[in-house]
Enzyme design. Structure first.
Site, short mmCIF file in Angstrom:
data_model
loop_
_atom_site.label_atom_id
_atom_site.label_comp_id
_atom_site.label_asym_id
_atom_site.label_seq_id
_atom_site.Cartn_x
_atom_site.Cartn_y
_atom_site.Cartn_z
N GLY A 13 0.82 -1.22 0.00
CA GLY A 13 0.00 0.00 0.00
C GLY A 13 0.85 1.26 0.00
O GLY A 13 0.58 2.21 0.74
N SER A 15 1.32 3.45 -2.46
CA SER A 15 1.01 4.46 -3.49
C SER A 15 0.50 5.78 -2.92
O SER A 15 0.58 6.81 -3.59
CB SER A 15 -0.03 3.90 -4.47
OG SER A 15 -1.19 3.52 -3.76
N ARG A 16 -0.05 5.74 -1.71
CA ARG A 16 -0.71 6.94 -1.19
C ARG A 16 -0.51 7.00 0.32
O ARG A 16 -0.01 6.06 0.93
CB ARG A 16 -2.24 6.85 -1.42
CG ARG A 16 -2.65 6.93 -2.83
CD ARG A 16 -4.17 7.00 -2.96
NE ARG A 16 -4.83 5.73 -2.75
CZ ARG A 16 -5.80 5.51 -1.85
NH1 ARG A 16 -6.20 6.50 -1.07
NH2 ARG A 16 -6.36 4.33 -1.72
N VAL A 71 -3.08 -7.67 -1.75
CA VAL A 71 -2.42 -8.40 -0.65
C VAL A 71 -3.27 -9.54 -0.09
O VAL A 71 -2.76 -10.41 0.60
CB VAL A 71 -1.99 -7.49 0.54
CG1 VAL A 71 -0.85 -6.57 0.14
CG2 VAL A 71 -3.16 -6.73 1.12
N SER A 149 -3.38 -0.17 14.55
CA SER A 149 -4.15 1.05 14.81
C SER A 149 -4.41 1.14 16.31
O SER A 149 -4.54 0.11 16.98
CB SER A 149 -5.49 1.01 14.08
OG SER A 149 -6.31 2.09 14.53
N TYR A 162 -12.74 -3.70 11.39
CA TYR A 162 -11.40 -3.05 11.35
C TYR A 162 -10.66 -3.29 12.67
O TYR A 162 -9.47 -3.64 12.68
CB TYR A 162 -11.62 -1.55 11.10
CG TYR A 162 -10.36 -0.74 10.94
CD1 TYR A 162 -9.62 -0.78 9.76
CD2 TYR A 162 -9.92 0.10 11.96
CE1 TYR A 162 -8.47 -0.02 9.61
CE2 TYR A 162 -8.78 0.87 11.82
CZ TYR A 162 -8.05 0.81 10.64
OH TYR A 162 -6.93 1.56 10.48
P1 NAP Z 1 -5.03 5.13 2.35
O1 NAP Z 1 -4.62 6.55 2.16
O2 NAP Z 1 -6.44 4.73 2.06
O3 NAP Z 1 -4.02 4.19 1.51
C1 NAP Z 1 -4.21 2.80 1.52
C2 NAP Z 1 -3.15 2.13 0.69
O4 NAP Z 1 -3.40 0.70 0.71
C3 NAP Z 1 -3.20 2.54 -0.78
O5 NAP Z 1 -1.89 2.52 -1.29
C4 NAP Z 1 -4.03 1.42 -1.42
O6 NAP Z 1 -3.79 1.23 -2.81
C5 NAP Z 1 -3.52 0.24 -0.63
N1 NAP Z 1 -4.44 -0.91 -0.69
C6 NAP Z 1 -5.76 -0.93 -0.39
N2 NAP Z 1 -6.24 -2.19 -0.58
C7 NAP Z 1 -5.22 -2.95 -1.01
C8 NAP Z 1 -5.07 -4.31 -1.38
N3 NAP Z 1 -6.11 -5.16 -1.37
N4 NAP Z 1 -3.86 -4.76 -1.77
C9 NAP Z 1 -2.80 -3.90 -1.82
N5 NAP Z 1 -2.86 -2.61 -1.48
C10 NAP Z 1 -4.07 -2.14 -1.09
O7 NAP Z 1 -4.79 4.64 3.85
P2 NAP Z 1 -3.81 5.22 4.99
O8 NAP Z 1 -4.59 6.13 5.86
O9 NAP Z 1 -2.53 5.67 4.40
O10 NAP Z 1 -3.60 3.88 5.86
C11 NAP Z 1 -2.42 3.09 5.77
C12 NAP Z 1 -2.43 2.09 6.93
O11 NAP Z 1 -2.47 2.80 8.17
C13 NAP Z 1 -3.64 1.17 6.93
O12 NAP Z 1 -3.26 -0.13 7.35
C14 NAP Z 1 -4.55 1.79 7.96
O13 NAP Z 1 -5.43 0.85 8.53
C15 NAP Z 1 -3.53 2.30 8.96
N6 NAP Z 1 -4.05 3.36 9.83
C16 NAP Z 1 -4.47 4.55 9.30
C17 NAP Z 1 -4.97 5.53 10.16
C18 NAP Z 1 -5.45 6.86 9.66
O14 NAP Z 1 -5.96 7.63 10.49
N7 NAP Z 1 -5.29 7.19 8.38
C19 NAP Z 1 -5.02 5.27 11.53
C20 NAP Z 1 -4.58 4.06 12.02
C21 NAP Z 1 -4.10 3.10 11.16
P3 NAP Z 1 -4.58 2.14 -3.96
O15 NAP Z 1 -3.89 3.46 -4.00
O16 NAP Z 1 -4.41 1.35 -5.22
O17 NAP Z 1 -6.00 2.22 -3.49
#
Ligand code: NAP
Length: 254
Positions: A13, A15-16, A71, A149, A162
């Site tokens: 993940g 990319s973003r 994944v 998380s 989640y």
């Molecule tokens: P995000 O901006 O939505 O980015 C998610 C990333 O995961 C993207 O690169 C997406 O690819 C990729 N992805 C989604 N489904 C996938 C799959 N089936 N196989 C491979 N890649 C996949 O999320 P984020 O906020 O950066 O979160 C990253 C991590 O931190 C996650 O595990 C999330 O649970 C954790 N987290 C986030 C927060 C928060 O507040 N943001 C808090 C606690 C934990 P695409 O670009 O192709 O969609």
């Protein structure tokens, strides 16, 4: 082009959001960074996002390769790692970051929402770790860093799927840490709080306000805040830490 025996970093993940900042924080000139992403509903968007991460790495002098790999698919994950192992033959750092949310109260939660979240967040971490662990055991070194998380520790109404996935990631982290310690491989987790990314951008304002009210430091986190903790865990400075959960949440859990 990746070279045999080159220092190899794998970020799921990437990319973003947090994943992109993790790629950037781990980038060192001699390394090759492999990252994946998966959004078949928006192939152009996912490719553009991946290209942006690659451009940021290039600016830091680090070569990278990116692939659309789900994944939660054993076949796709196996092919992804086969490519890496054929090219560099190593996995030095694996960051299991890919994750999704499909929120609703448990009584209204569709089985698909449960399955999708558990498959990507928890099974995805298992599939990638299983392959990387074998390579790291042979190397007698390696770092696995799982993005969990804060809600995986505290629970959160409206996120049963989640929370279960992230609590599972924490349990997996502790178990794998015990299994791999004798081979020089460390396994740790990071528990981010409320971080500003696409994942949280769509939350209703009242939910964002409720999160903010729980943060003693009084602000949401940035992807960089999580990425710097990942860089620490991947560094030599963290070589005596394993099986730990580091909270990066502005004090949401104390
Ligand atoms: P995000 O901006 O939505 O980015 C998610 C990333 O995961 C993207 O690169 C997406 O690819 C990729 N992805 C989604 N489904 C996938 C799959 N089936 N196989 C491979 N890649 C996949 O999320 P984020 O906020 O950066 O979160 C990253 C991590 O931190 C996650 O595990 C999330 O649970 C954790 N987290 C986030 C927060 C928060 O507040 N943001 C808090 C606690 C934990 P695409 O670009 O192709 O969609």
């Amino acid at each position: 082009m990746p070279k045999k025996n080159q220092y190899t970093i794998v970020v799921t993940g990437g990319s973003r959001g947090i994943g992109r900042e993790i790629c950037k924080s781990l980038a060192i000139p001699d390394a090759h960074v492999y990252f994946n992403y998966f959004n078949p509903g928006d192939p152009e968007g996912e490719a553009a996002a991946a290209a942006e991460t690659q451009k940021a790495l290039e600016k830091k002098g680090t070569a990278s390769s990116s692939y659309s790999v789900d994944v939660s698919s054993e076949v796709a994950v196996t092919e992804f790692f086969d490519t890496i192992i054929n090219e560099t033959g190593r996995v030095d750092v694996l960051v299991n970051n890919a994750g999704i949310t499909r929120d609703s109260l448990l009584v209204r939660m569709k089985t698909k929402a449960w399955d999708d979240v558990l498959s990507i967040n928890l099974k995805g971490t298992f599939l990638c770790s299983r392959i990387a662990a074998k390579v790291m055991m042979k190397q007698r070194e390696g770092r696995i860093i799982n993005i969990a998380s804060v809600v995986g520790v505290t629970g959160n109404a409206g996120q049963a799927n989640y929370v279960a996935s992230k609590a599972g990631v924490i349990g997996l982290t502790k178990t794998l840490a015990k299994e791999l310690a004798s081979r020089g491989v460390t396994v740790n987790a990071i528990a981010p709080g409320y971080i500003e990314t696409d994942m949280t951008a769509t939350l209703p304002e009242n939910v964002k306000d409720a999160f903010l009210a729980q943060i003693p430091l009084g602000r949401p986190g940035k992807p960089e805040d999580v990425a710097s903790a990942v860089a620490f865990l991947a560094s030599e400075k963290a070589s005596y830490m394993t099986g730990q959960v580091i909270h990066v949440s502005g004090g949401m859990y104390i």
